[in-house]
Scaffold this motif. Sequence first.
Motif, PDB file in Angstrom:
ATOM      1  N   ALA A  54       0.819  -1.218   0.000  1.00 28.41           N
ATOM      2  CA  ALA A  54       0.000   0.000   0.000  1.00 28.41           C
ATOM      3  C   ALA A  54       0.849   1.262   0.000  1.00 28.41           C
ATOM      4  CB  ALA A  54      -0.936   0.000   1.207  1.00 28.41           C
ATOM      5  N   PRO A  86     -11.427  -2.420  -0.278  1.00 34.10           N
ATOM      6  CA  PRO A  86     -11.574  -3.087  -1.566  1.00 34.10           C
ATOM      7  C   PRO A  86     -13.048  -3.308  -1.907  1.00 34.10           C
ATOM      8  CG  PRO A  86      -9.838  -4.130  -0.277  1.00 34.10           C
ATOM      9  CD  PRO A  86     -10.523  -3.162   0.634  1.00 34.10           C
ATOM     10  N   PRO A 155      -4.439   3.766   0.501  1.00 35.15           N
ATOM     11  CA  PRO A 155      -5.537   2.806   0.455  1.00 35.15           C
ATOM     12  C   PRO A 155      -6.275   2.722   1.786  1.00 35.15           C
ATOM     13  CG  PRO A 155      -3.643   1.922  -0.688  1.00 35.15           C
ATOM     14  CD  PRO A 155      -3.187   3.183  -0.013  1.00 35.15           C
ATOM     15  N   THR A 350      -8.105  -1.614   7.480  1.00 37.85           N
ATOM     16  CA  THR A 350      -8.421  -1.586   6.052  1.00 37.85           C
ATOM     17  C   THR A 350      -7.150  -1.582   5.213  1.00 37.85           C
ATOM     18  OG1 THR A 350     -10.496  -0.447   6.477  1.00 37.85           O
ATOM     19  CG2 THR A 350      -9.629  -0.308   4.244  1.00 37.85           C
ATOM     20  N   ARG A 351      -6.137  -0.900   5.671  1.00 37.98           N
ATOM     21  CA  ARG A 351      -4.856  -0.969   4.965  1.00 37.98           C
ATOM     22  C   ARG A 351      -4.353  -2.415   4.937  1.00 37.98           C
ATOM     23  NH1 ARG A 351      -0.822   3.187   4.138  1.00 37.98           N
ATOM     24  NH2 ARG A 351       1.226   2.293   3.617  1.00 37.98           N
ATOM     25  N   TRP A 354      -6.125  -4.174   2.233  1.00 38.00           N
ATOM     26  CA  TRP A 354      -5.537  -3.802   0.940  1.00 38.00           C
ATOM     27  C   TRP A 354      -4.190  -4.485   0.740  1.00 38.00           C
ATOM     28  CZ3 TRP A 354      -7.599  -2.178  -3.266  1.00 38.00           C
ATOM     29  CH2 TRP A 354      -8.707  -1.343  -3.259  1.00 38.00           C
ATOM     30  N   TYR A 379      -4.422  -1.170  -7.347  1.00 36.58           N
ATOM     31  CA  TYR A 379      -5.386  -0.590  -6.399  1.00 36.58           C
ATOM     32  C   TYR A 379      -6.642  -0.118  -7.120  1.00 36.58           C
ATOM     33  CZ  TYR A 379      -7.303   3.238  -3.518  1.00 36.58           C
ATOM     34  OH  TYR A 379      -8.129   4.089  -2.832  1.00 36.58           O
TER      35      TYR A 379
END
Length: 933
Positions: A54, A86, A155, A350-351, A354, A379
């Motif tokens: 990321a 995502p 991200p 959330t990272r 990703w 991404y």
Amino acid sequence: MTVRQMITVVLAAVLAGASGTPAVAAASTPTVKHRPTAKQRPAPKHRTQVDDPAQYVNPFVGTEQGAVDYGNGGGAGNTFPGASAPMGMVQWSPDTVTYQHGGYLYSDQRIRGFSLTHISGAGCGDYGNIPFLPILGDTPVGHETFSHDHESAAPGSYAVTFDNGLRTELATTQRSGIARFSYPAGQTASLTVDAGRAFNKASGSVTIGTDSISGYTDGGGFCGSNNRYRIYFTAVFDHPFIRSGIVRGGRLDTTRRTASGESAGIAPQPPRTAAAQAKAAGHRGPGQVLHPDAPDTGSGAQALVSFDTRDSRTVTARVGISFTSAEGARANLDAEQSGRPDLDQVKDATRGRWNELLGRIAVAGGTGKQTRTFYTALYHSFLHPSVLSDVDGHYPGFDGKVHRTDSGKVQYADFSGWDVYRSEMQLVALLAPKEASDIAQSLLNQGTQAGYFDRWTVANGGTGVMVGDPVPMIAATIHAFGATDFDAAGLLRQALAGRQDDRERPGHAVYDSQGYLSVGTAGEWGTVSSTLEYTSADFALAQLAGSLGDTADHDALLRRSAGWRNLFNINSDYLQPRDADHGWPDFKPTQQDEYVEGDAAQYTWMVPFNHRGLFDAMGGNQAVVPRLDSFLEQLNAGPGAPHAYLGNEPSLNTPWTYDYAGRPDRTADVVRRVVTTLFGDTPDGEVGNDDLGEMSSWAVWGSIGLYPQVPGRAELVLASPLFPQITITRGTGASIDISAPGASAEVRYVHGLRVNGAASTRPWVGPALITDGGTMEYELAATPDPSWGTDPGDAPPSFDVGPAQPVTGVLTGLVGKCLDVDGGKADDGTAIQLWGCNGGNGQRWTLASDGTVRALGRCLDAKDSGTADGTAIQLWDCNGTGAQQWWARPDGSLYSPPAGRCLDVPHSRTDDGTRLQLWDCNGTAAQHWTMSH
């Protein structure tokens, strides 16, 4: 041997070489030199891993013009930089005062709000619903200014500090978001939320509580269509409100706690349906200002609230949304932010999601710019499609009813079908097969509820935007890539029904009766483009039918896919518009009339499943290669040019076509030039709108040197890797390890390749690399190898309609008489007749792999490309057109797909010299032919 017996033998031979799965006949049947089994495969010499991929993503890529705007959606990627998980339902992003599709224009440093929903890279506007705007004071403002020096994005998160010192930080889960607003000391801390505002015309309702704001918004109108959706939202704050009210006419009414309102849209809506094109009266591009400024006024459903920040200058907001219900919005928030994690925890989680996804392609050895460009493209490829169903599985259907997914399944929305069938869905299926299966089921659910498959869908509605029939192609390709956990048989049934539905296939009656869409076909605005889209869809559907064991539909659809030949003009060597009477209107290669967002020069290459057939019709590789060289001298020339337009979809397959013409070195060269010049790691790093990840997915495929050229299939054609080391992990346990020592922008030409340890000279790999994984070891150099991959037998497979191995013999009909060339003459126009069998060469016929029936070096031909009853049959120079297509059907007939008629002996006469004709298929002996050797 009868025709029925011959077909059985041919198909059995094809199936025997296809590892037990149905296959189509190929013009050049691929020879597998050696493919070790999984147990035999050597262990990879490396397994590339990337920590925190990321960090290489720049979400601002695509937010600034990267090239000329040619009127097909813009010269920028039209992406957005905000926070998204995502395929997130919530995509919380800043919107600038100056509008650009996606909501954010990098050159404008004025933010008018942070709306909850976005579409990444579309050429029209939609979403931008429910903007939040933190402000200072208790008077509403239209925007706040900022500097890019005080802005960041990654991200799953976004942050900006306004020039007035107010800082906003955003992070998201799949269906919820969290914001942290940090207010300067000594200032009145306030916030507006507008439920009646979006990029298009919208309306909504808002209700203010003591520490919450909730409501819904109604939006739609993508590309000027009639699609509508409703989004429910609930926002909960960690500070109670000390002042609140509804903004009307720029003034705050503190006596009101609820209101409804509406606003006009600002997004330009270029004509991208047949009806809109007709209204545009030939004018191309949007009829509005491309980048209008948004008005500062609210909708009337705008709430303003203020907080006491004397003890804590930071206010946290948690937001959930749902397309189903108010209860769903709150449930989504509660489920995905259970335990009330802080913003940093949400951002990190959330990272992490990703990183797990981005890390499924690990690259090493490239430059910093190449790595950033690559992971940014990857991404962008996974921002869409977007989750539509709530955490409990409920979602709104295309029939206006609420439905529920099966346990463990997710319903997805937002499909730019015309775009993403080409390479984006293949990338999703490669890296995320579970999600890809759910996507295919989502498409079937849409089609079942609506009664047809729409080409371009937003939320729970169709828009009719663009042309063709892409959804079946998407599902067929997902299935071919091994993501099969969906009702494929049900999807095939719905797709076959949709072929006869004007909503799904405008002009289907004309297409099915003529084998092409003629100029003036009602409901069409690009008859050549639509014909080619339909033939690709029919081919992909044929592959799905074959994989499910449906031989009859496989064969019929495969024959339909040859309809491109009906538009091939042997006098120009272009696929060009044709009248209903089979005449050719005036034509030039750079015309856009009857083409969609491109011209004849660009669309003539769009037969991705049968380049061999197209190239042979053009005069063979010796004619095709210099023509491709000229075409690809310019990579992004725009529509109306004799060169490629790689800022838009119709040209995307063309750089890879050299592989089929014996020049894989040219594919390697052009693909590398595209990846390194048309894509970058800065805001202007895209030259055309990203189309929900399609263009970015092309950059990903181009960077790893593989490409899914054929819809409905899982073979990959080759360029060469940009990175020296690549590891692809599918999420199924299978992985692909690619090594290319020395690979760089300049070192691009293949001099050697080993696939699973075995030497290969083929510029393509079979589906087993996708399904089973494997290794690829390249030897690259900075200069071309004049021999690698040039042998015709090494070319990627092209899929044609005849037997893979031509069948030669005598065709006998009534009373045992033979199909005969009058006088054994090989002149063009020689009559084809019934005659007593004599063993002459004029009675020796070959059913060729390209669907022709040949004698004396020429082809069985319908005179003047006629399709009517009584059309005379003649011998003519083989030219690759539809008039020379014949289907040896199991009932013993020879069927002409473009005519929908059969080879017939007039009036069942048996006299020597009776000239044959086309006639309605009737199952009589006059249309029954038997082949014997």
